[in-house]
Design a protein around this motif. Structure first.
Motif, mmCIF file in Angstrom:
data_model
loop_
_atom_site.group_PDB
_atom_site.id
_atom_site.type_symbol
_atom_site.label_atom_id
_atom_site.label_comp_id
_atom_site.label_asym_id
_atom_site.label_seq_id
_atom_site.Cartn_x
_atom_site.Cartn_y
_atom_site.Cartn_z
ATOM 1 N N ILE A 128 0.835 -1.196 -0.126
ATOM 2 C CA ILE A 128 0.021 -0.226 0.102
ATOM 3 C C ILE A 128 0.783 1.309 0.011
ATOM 4 O O ILE A 128 1.482 1.535 0.858
ATOM 5 N N LEU A 129 0.961 1.795 -1.002
ATOM 6 C CA LEU A 129 1.867 3.151 -1.325
ATOM 7 C C LEU A 129 1.091 4.088 -0.791
ATOM 8 O O LEU A 129 1.855 5.351 -0.281
ATOM 9 N N GLU A 130 -0.140 4.252 -0.843
ATOM 10 C CA GLU A 130 -0.738 5.508 -0.275
ATOM 11 C C GLU A 130 -2.380 4.955 0.108
ATOM 12 O O GLU A 130 -2.831 4.139 -0.476
ATOM 13 N N LEU A 131 -2.743 5.609 1.104
ATOM 14 C CA LEU A 131 -4.065 5.488 1.585
ATOM 15 C C LEU A 131 -4.480 6.734 2.511
ATOM 16 O O LEU A 131 -3.952 6.923 3.441
ATOM 17 N N SER A 132 -5.321 7.510 1.666
ATOM 18 C CA SER A 132 -5.886 8.814 2.587
ATOM 19 C C SER A 132 -6.907 9.428 1.838
ATOM 20 O O SER A 132 -7.329 9.196 0.733
ATOM 21 N N PRO A 133 -7.477 10.287 2.428
ATOM 22 C CA PRO A 133 -8.862 11.192 2.017
ATOM 23 C C PRO A 133 -8.278 11.676 0.912
ATOM 24 O O PRO A 133 -7.003 12.423 0.776
ATOM 25 N N GLU A 134 -8.847 12.061 -0.187
ATOM 26 C CA GLU A 134 -8.699 12.836 -1.330
ATOM 27 C C GLU A 134 -8.297 14.271 -1.175
ATOM 28 O O GLU A 134 -7.328 14.878 -1.672
ATOM 29 N N THR A 135 -9.195 14.908 -0.260
ATOM 30 C CA THR A 135 -8.904 16.249 0.179
ATOM 31 C C THR A 135 -9.135 16.386 1.630
ATOM 32 O O THR A 135 -9.725 15.432 2.535
#
Length: 163
Positions: free
Chosen positions: A25-32
């Motif tokens: 998992i390289l990234e996991l976050s809210p878009e904004t």
């Protein structure tokens, strides 16, 4: 702050704390910063699979009654896989439908999707062409097809910077 927002912030903190434990998992976050119900994920193709070297973007839409209802997750990056719709990126995975449980988190769900990439289920396909290659036991053709699509759509250009 409502219970869904609290849960999602808790999941985000847990992911940030444990992110090194799951290099796929390289990234996991809210878009904004102002909408916790829309997230993005970047998934790395696992080594020694035809997805190796690929980086796959996923969109995650979280319902207002999460975690009672599952998130809607789809691939944005074009991917060749028996359980992923070639055009829409829809994912056929039981935990995203009937087997969802509030015990699942966004991180554990993305890990399950990563596992699905290397363990396709050709008996419930959204991409019949890819599934038929596996059903006919033509792993060489399947791996070649997947590698081709990974190289065409999921491999960043040399020097391209990630966001």
């Amino acid at each position: 702050m409502d219970s869904v927002s609290r849960r999602l912030l808790k999941e985000l903190r847990a992911y940030e704390k444990e992110s090194r434990a799951h290099p796929e998992i390289l990234e996991l976050s809210p878009e904004t910063d102002d909408d916790l119900l829309v997230w993005r994920a970047k998934l790395a193709g696992l080594p020694e699979t035809p997805y190796e070297g690929g980086v796959f973007d996923l969109s995650i839409t979280i319902p207002r009654n999460y975690p009672i209802q599952p998130p809607t997750i789809r691939f944005i990056t074009t991917i060749c896989h028996p359980n992923v719709h070639f055009k829409t990126g829809e994912i056929c995975l039981d935990i995203l439908k009937t087997e969802w449980s509030p015990a699942w988190t966004l991180q554990s769900t993305i890990l399950a999707i990563s596992l699905l990439l290397s363990n396709p289920e050709p008996s419930s396909p959204l991409n019949c062409d890819a599934a038929n290659l596996l059903r006919c036991d033509d792993r060489l053709a399947y791996d070649s097809l997947v590698r081709m699509y990974t190289q065409l759509y999921a491999v960043p250009f040399e020097g391209e910077k990630d966001d």
